[in-house]
Design an enzyme around this catalytic site. Structure first.
Site, PDB file in Angstrom:
ATOM      1  N   HIS A 145      41.017  39.805  38.318  1.00  0.00           N
ATOM      2  CA  HIS A 145      41.219  40.884  39.294  1.00  0.00           C
ATOM      3  C   HIS A 145      40.491  42.156  38.864  1.00  0.00           C
ATOM      4  CE1 HIS A 145      45.238  38.800  40.571  1.00  0.00           C
ATOM      5  NE2 HIS A 145      44.162  38.082  40.860  1.00  0.00           N
ATOM      6  N   HIS A 151      42.258  36.484  49.129  1.00  0.00           N
ATOM      7  CA  HIS A 151      42.513  36.581  47.691  1.00  0.00           C
ATOM      8  C   HIS A 151      41.672  35.566  46.923  1.00  0.00           C
ATOM      9  CE1 HIS A 151      44.431  37.792  44.017  1.00  0.00           C
ATOM     10  NE2 HIS A 151      44.452  36.514  43.692  1.00  0.00           N
ATOM     11  N   ASP A 166      39.234  36.509  43.866  1.00  0.00           N
ATOM     12  CA  ASP A 166      39.172  35.785  42.591  1.00  0.00           C
ATOM     13  C   ASP A 166      37.757  35.293  42.294  1.00  0.00           C
ATOM     14  OD1 ASP A 166      41.824  36.035  41.815  1.00  0.00           O
ATOM     15  OD2 ASP A 166      42.416  34.050  42.533  1.00  0.00           O
ATOM     16  N   HIS A 218      39.634  28.868  39.864  1.00  0.00           N
ATOM     17  CA  HIS A 218      38.988  29.418  38.673  1.00  0.00           C
ATOM     18  C   HIS A 218      38.149  28.381  37.933  1.00  0.00           C
ATOM     19  CE1 HIS A 218      41.315  32.985  39.345  1.00  0.00           C
ATOM     20  NE2 HIS A 218      42.458  32.345  39.195  1.00  0.00           N
TER      21      HIS A 218
END
Length: 307
Positions: A78, A237, A241, A264
């Site tokens: 973030h 979001h 990311d 991720h």
């Protein structure tokens, strides 16, 4: 010339670590041109430096973490996303815990923190990583791709089979030739499901998670009293990311990023696939205005306009 950026002054914040649940102190300090983004574990003796580096990414279960010598800094995405969104190239980040504080679960507080410190343009050209040919990475029905593009665009789609998510838009395109990171992306919060909390906490994760720093859902609905900040906050979001994960390469990308059900781990894998093919990328700068792609000139307009 599109210039490198750092902060004008040092700024501090205190928050809770999402996964460890303990208090974390954060200090952001200006850095010289070509320093890059460097995390410093100041609670260790001696302090440990962990530069942003996709090959140092170690733990992608619920966040992106960096590791060196057995020590970690987790939940960097973030803050990295906010740095990318504001075009900050050089920064020292002091942290006294194994993770960055979660704050409100978005990049919004980091953006505020960085803007309150002031952003300074430096006497050095910004160095972009330009994608020269398509690269792709797949795992089952999940995939991520980077393609040549004179700017930075992200296309993302998600599938969760949950009524609260399915009732929102599950695909989004963000092109920074026309979109604003601060307005369109930064406030999107991380999200999770009540039924996962017990498992996560048993595994030492999400110990600091709450309705104050995440969108939380039961089997049917969003539990946060204030609801959503964007109609498409869930998929936005994921874009937030991805921007942070990709910025671990050390440079802003000139590329089109496309992804389906990525996270991720896949974001890190696509960076490794890209960097390992030396013919797929190059480092470029724009020292003459006439040579600067319009999308780049818009995204990295002088600081006064950006701030």
């Amino acid at each position: 010339m599109i210039r490198q950026r750092t902060l004008k002054s040092t700024v501090k914040a205190t928050g809770v670590g999402l996964h460890g649940g303990r208090k974390v102190n954060l200090v952001l300090r200006p850095a010289a041109p070509d320093t890059g983004i460097v995390f410093h574990r100041v609670d260790l003796d001696p302090p440990l430096d962990l530069p942003a580096d996709p090959y140092a990414v170690c733990d992608t279960r619920m966040c992106s973490g960096l590791e060196k010598g057995g020590q970690k800094v987790g939940t960097v995405e973030h803050l990295m996303s906010a740095l990318a969104g504001l075009g900050i190239d050089n920064l020292h980040i002091d942290v006294d815990a194994p993770e960055i504080p979660i704050l409100d679960g978005s990049s919004g507080p980091f953006v505020f923190l960085l803007q309150s410190a002031g952003i300074e343009e430096q006497k050095a050209p910004k160095r972009f990583l330009r994608v020269k040919k398509p690269v792709e990475y797949r795992e089952g029905d999940k995939w991520v791709r980077l393609e040549p593009y004179d700017g930075f665009r992200l296309d993302f789609s998600i599938v969760f089979n949950h009524p609260a998510i399915d009732s929102t838009s599950t695909a989004v395109s963000i092109d920074f030739a026309t979109h604003s990171y601060v307005r369109d992306v930064a406030r999107a919060r991380t999200f999770g499901f009540m039924q996962d909390v017990e498992f996560m906490r048993a595994n030492g994760l999400a110990l600091g998670g709450s309705l104050e720093n995440a969108i939380v859902m039961d089997e049917y609905r969003v539990l946060n009293a204030d609801g959503l900040r964007y109609a498409d906050e869930f998929v936005k979001h994921k874009v937030l990311d991805a921007i942070g994960d990709l910025y671990l390469c050390g440079h802003p990308l000139l590329a089109r990023y496309s992804a389906h059900k990525s996270g991720h781990a896949l974001n890190n894998q696509i960076l490794r696939v890209l960097l390992e093919d030396r013919s797929a990328w190059e480092i470029v700068s724009f020292e003459r205005e006439a040579a600067t792609p319009p999308a780049v000139a818009h995204q990295f307009a002088p600081v006064l306009a950006a701030a």
